[in-house]
Design a protein around this motif. Sequence first.
Motif, mmCIF file in Angstrom:
data_model
loop_
_atom_site.group_PDB
_atom_site.id
_atom_site.type_symbol
_atom_site.label_atom_id
_atom_site.label_comp_id
_atom_site.label_asym_id
_atom_site.label_seq_id
_atom_site.Cartn_x
_atom_site.Cartn_y
_atom_site.Cartn_z
ATOM 1 N N LEU A 203 71.437 61.802 34.679
ATOM 2 C CA LEU A 203 69.984 61.212 35.403
ATOM 3 C C LEU A 203 69.074 61.963 34.728
ATOM 4 O O LEU A 203 67.985 61.810 35.165
ATOM 5 N N THR A 204 69.197 63.334 34.310
ATOM 6 C CA THR A 204 67.975 64.042 33.521
ATOM 7 C C THR A 204 67.346 63.291 32.611
ATOM 8 O O THR A 204 66.079 63.607 32.351
ATOM 9 N N PHE A 205 67.953 62.405 31.766
ATOM 10 C CA PHE A 205 67.426 61.434 30.870
ATOM 11 C C PHE A 205 66.174 60.533 31.400
ATOM 12 O O PHE A 205 65.075 60.564 31.010
ATOM 13 N N PHE A 206 66.690 59.971 32.671
ATOM 14 C CA PHE A 206 65.659 59.002 33.356
ATOM 15 C C PHE A 206 64.540 60.008 33.867
ATOM 16 O O PHE A 206 63.526 59.377 34.125
ATOM 17 N N VAL A 207 64.585 61.082 34.520
ATOM 18 C CA VAL A 207 63.890 62.228 34.918
ATOM 19 C C VAL A 207 62.862 62.134 33.871
ATOM 20 O O VAL A 207 61.555 62.363 34.104
ATOM 21 N N GLY A 208 63.162 62.360 32.603
ATOM 22 C CA GLY A 208 62.595 62.621 31.440
ATOM 23 C C GLY A 208 61.413 61.277 31.120
ATOM 24 O O GLY A 208 60.158 61.585 30.871
ATOM 25 N N ALA A 209 62.086 60.334 31.439
ATOM 26 C CA ALA A 209 61.182 59.121 31.188
ATOM 27 C C ALA A 209 60.134 58.945 32.265
ATOM 28 O O ALA A 209 59.014 58.769 32.134
ATOM 29 N N LEU A 210 60.368 59.582 33.685
ATOM 30 C CA LEU A 210 59.528 59.399 34.768
ATOM 31 C C LEU A 210 58.425 60.416 34.149
ATOM 32 O O LEU A 210 57.225 60.148 34.725
ATOM 33 N N VAL A 211 58.841 61.486 33.595
ATOM 34 C CA VAL A 211 57.851 62.511 33.428
ATOM 35 C C VAL A 211 56.606 61.873 32.372
ATOM 36 O O VAL A 211 55.464 62.002 32.578
ATOM 37 N N VAL A 212 57.321 61.185 31.334
ATOM 38 C CA VAL A 212 56.436 60.539 30.181
ATOM 39 C C VAL A 212 55.510 59.495 31.050
ATOM 40 O O VAL A 212 54.386 59.279 30.730
ATOM 41 N N ILE A 213 56.082 58.546 32.024
ATOM 42 C CA ILE A 213 55.449 57.516 32.668
ATOM 43 C C ILE A 213 54.390 58.067 33.373
ATOM 44 O O ILE A 213 53.153 57.719 33.452
ATOM 45 N N ALA A 214 54.634 59.298 34.081
ATOM 46 C CA ALA A 214 53.510 60.056 34.978
ATOM 47 C C ALA A 214 52.382 60.497 34.035
ATOM 48 O O ALA A 214 51.337 60.089 34.322
ATOM 49 N N ILE A 215 52.581 60.924 33.084
ATOM 50 C CA ILE A 215 51.578 61.453 32.125
ATOM 51 C C ILE A 215 50.818 60.423 31.621
ATOM 52 O O ILE A 215 49.503 60.346 31.396
ATOM 53 N N ASP A 216 51.587 59.314 30.962
ATOM 54 C CA ASP A 216 51.118 58.110 30.657
ATOM 55 C C ASP A 216 49.942 57.578 31.594
ATOM 56 O O ASP A 216 48.734 57.111 31.214
ATOM 57 N N SER A 217 50.260 57.517 32.820
ATOM 58 C CA SER A 217 49.611 57.012 34.061
ATOM 59 C C SER A 217 48.324 57.739 34.207
ATOM 60 O O SER A 217 47.171 57.060 34.091
ATOM 61 N N LEU A 218 48.094 59.042 33.949
ATOM 62 C CA LEU A 218 47.052 60.141 33.731
ATOM 63 C C LEU A 218 46.145 59.603 32.594
ATOM 64 O O LEU A 218 45.028 59.530 32.564
ATOM 65 N N THR A 219 46.719 59.468 31.562
ATOM 66 C CA THR A 219 45.924 59.256 30.331
ATOM 67 C C THR A 219 45.068 57.917 30.191
ATOM 68 O O THR A 219 44.222 57.768 29.680
ATOM 69 N N ASN A 220 45.829 56.879 31.100
ATOM 70 C CA ASN A 220 45.049 55.564 31.118
ATOM 71 C C ASN A 220 43.705 55.628 31.696
ATOM 72 O O ASN A 220 43.011 54.849 31.298
ATOM 73 N N PHE A 221 43.368 56.464 32.370
ATOM 74 C CA PHE A 221 42.199 56.644 32.995
ATOM 75 C C PHE A 221 40.973 57.078 31.916
ATOM 76 O O PHE A 221 39.880 56.727 31.987
ATOM 77 N N TRP A 222 41.510 57.585 30.926
ATOM 78 C CA TRP A 222 40.680 57.976 29.517
ATOM 79 C C TRP A 222 41.041 57.033 28.644
ATOM 80 O O TRP A 222 40.456 57.223 27.490
ATOM 81 N N GLY A 223 41.468 55.847 29.070
ATOM 82 C CA GLY A 223 41.438 54.653 27.878
ATOM 83 C C GLY A 223 42.492 54.839 26.889
ATOM 84 O O GLY A 223 42.235 54.494 25.861
ATOM 85 N N PHE A 224 43.517 55.770 27.135
ATOM 86 C CA PHE A 224 44.617 55.905 26.275
ATOM 87 C C PHE A 224 45.865 55.734 26.760
ATOM 88 O O PHE A 224 46.034 55.866 27.834
ATOM 89 N N SER A 225 46.882 55.366 26.021
ATOM 90 C CA SER A 225 47.938 55.068 26.501
ATOM 91 C C SER A 225 49.279 55.807 25.619
ATOM 92 O O SER A 225 49.205 55.887 24.278
ATOM 93 N N LEU A 226 50.143 56.251 26.140
ATOM 94 C CA LEU A 226 51.298 56.940 25.473
ATOM 95 C C LEU A 226 52.491 55.881 25.041
ATOM 96 O O LEU A 226 53.668 56.322 24.910
ATOM 97 N N GLN A 227 52.133 54.638 25.485
ATOM 98 C CA GLN A 227 53.118 53.631 25.575
ATOM 99 C C GLN A 227 54.347 53.473 26.352
ATOM 100 O O GLN A 227 55.493 53.386 25.907
ATOM 101 N N SER A 228 54.213 54.317 27.428
ATOM 102 C CA SER A 228 55.469 54.419 28.146
ATOM 103 C C SER A 228 56.260 52.939 28.571
ATOM 104 O O SER A 228 57.468 53.146 28.972
ATOM 105 N N ARG A 229 55.499 51.916 28.392
ATOM 106 C CA ARG A 229 55.962 50.805 28.572
ATOM 107 C C ARG A 229 57.233 50.595 27.756
ATOM 108 O O ARG A 229 58.081 49.485 28.153
ATOM 109 N N LYS A 230 57.475 51.169 26.489
ATOM 110 C CA LYS A 230 58.369 51.178 25.712
ATOM 111 C C LYS A 230 59.973 51.159 26.429
ATOM 112 O O LYS A 230 60.717 50.601 26.189
#
Length: 321
Positions: free
Chosen positions: A275-302
């Motif tokens: 389950l910790t692997f999927f927690v890591g995915a959620l962390v990346v998704i959360a960070i990506d959601s924040l960066t979207n406000f500045w017009g940048f994406s970490l491509q968490s859609r992958k």
Amino acid sequence: QFRGTEFGWNAYWGDNSVIIAATCKMMHYGSCLQDWYLRGLPSFYPPGWFALMAVYGKLLHLEAYQTVKFGYLFLSLVYPWALYWLWRKLVNKAVSAAVVVSTLFFAYTLLDIGWYEHLSAGLFLPWWLYYFEGATASGQISHESDRHRLLVGSLVGGGLFMTYYYWFFLAIAALPFSFMVRKAESGHWNIAMTDLRRKIILLAGVGLVSAPYWFPLLLSLFTFGIESTQGIWFQLGHADFTAAWGAVSISSLLIVGGMVATFSLWERWRGAKILTFFVGALVVIAIDSLTNFWGFSLQSRKFFDYILVFTAGPLAIAVMD
């Protein structure tokens, strides 16, 4: 054949134009370190698959564009056995075979999108469990010493990194949660710190093996700068994280079933919590959601693009158990 041509199912559109160009360039120069587009610069994209196809094409006397179709043949021959070999370290033969069938059958259509990404995603989860988390299969005795496991894990991880590196961000993001889980289980900071040190050593080994790719790239970035548009390629649909399971379908049921299975497998392996692997995915998704406000994406859609690949294994294991 695709409509009478020698192309594969995807023919010559989308990312296949890049795949063919990269393979052609590496066949011509005989080096996986040459960028497929910019002369005199190292490869920007992970070159592992393209370099493999370049060798594959030369051995079989194929043109670069033909490797698009024959790459499927290579996957069909090698990918299932590689999956079986990695999962066999964690489960018995029958369950490992079920995981292979589940991963390839339920997520087969994703092979049309990017088969090298599918390959890296499918192999990454068992690599992460066994080599990174140090899982020990119940009822099995590992004959590998920790030093041997670190060495092989570094080699396999380096190969995966050079094929597609994104999944390693999820592993790094999962480190704090994994550390806290290990501390809670053992009750000792020393044990948790030893485990963390071991993971850092493994990541360093992965970095060393993959250095021929990222080190020249890093030097070129410092020397010439960077104007990458990959981080700003963002569509409105990428913000919809429920698209994969928002509607009732076979795919959505498999995804939800796989996610439920990860909870049921909490005690499946000693020394690792899937389950910790999927927690890591959620962390990346959360960070990506924040960066979207500045017009940048970490491509968490992958992660959502290949969530069927990541949930197929846990679902098969839970059903077989």
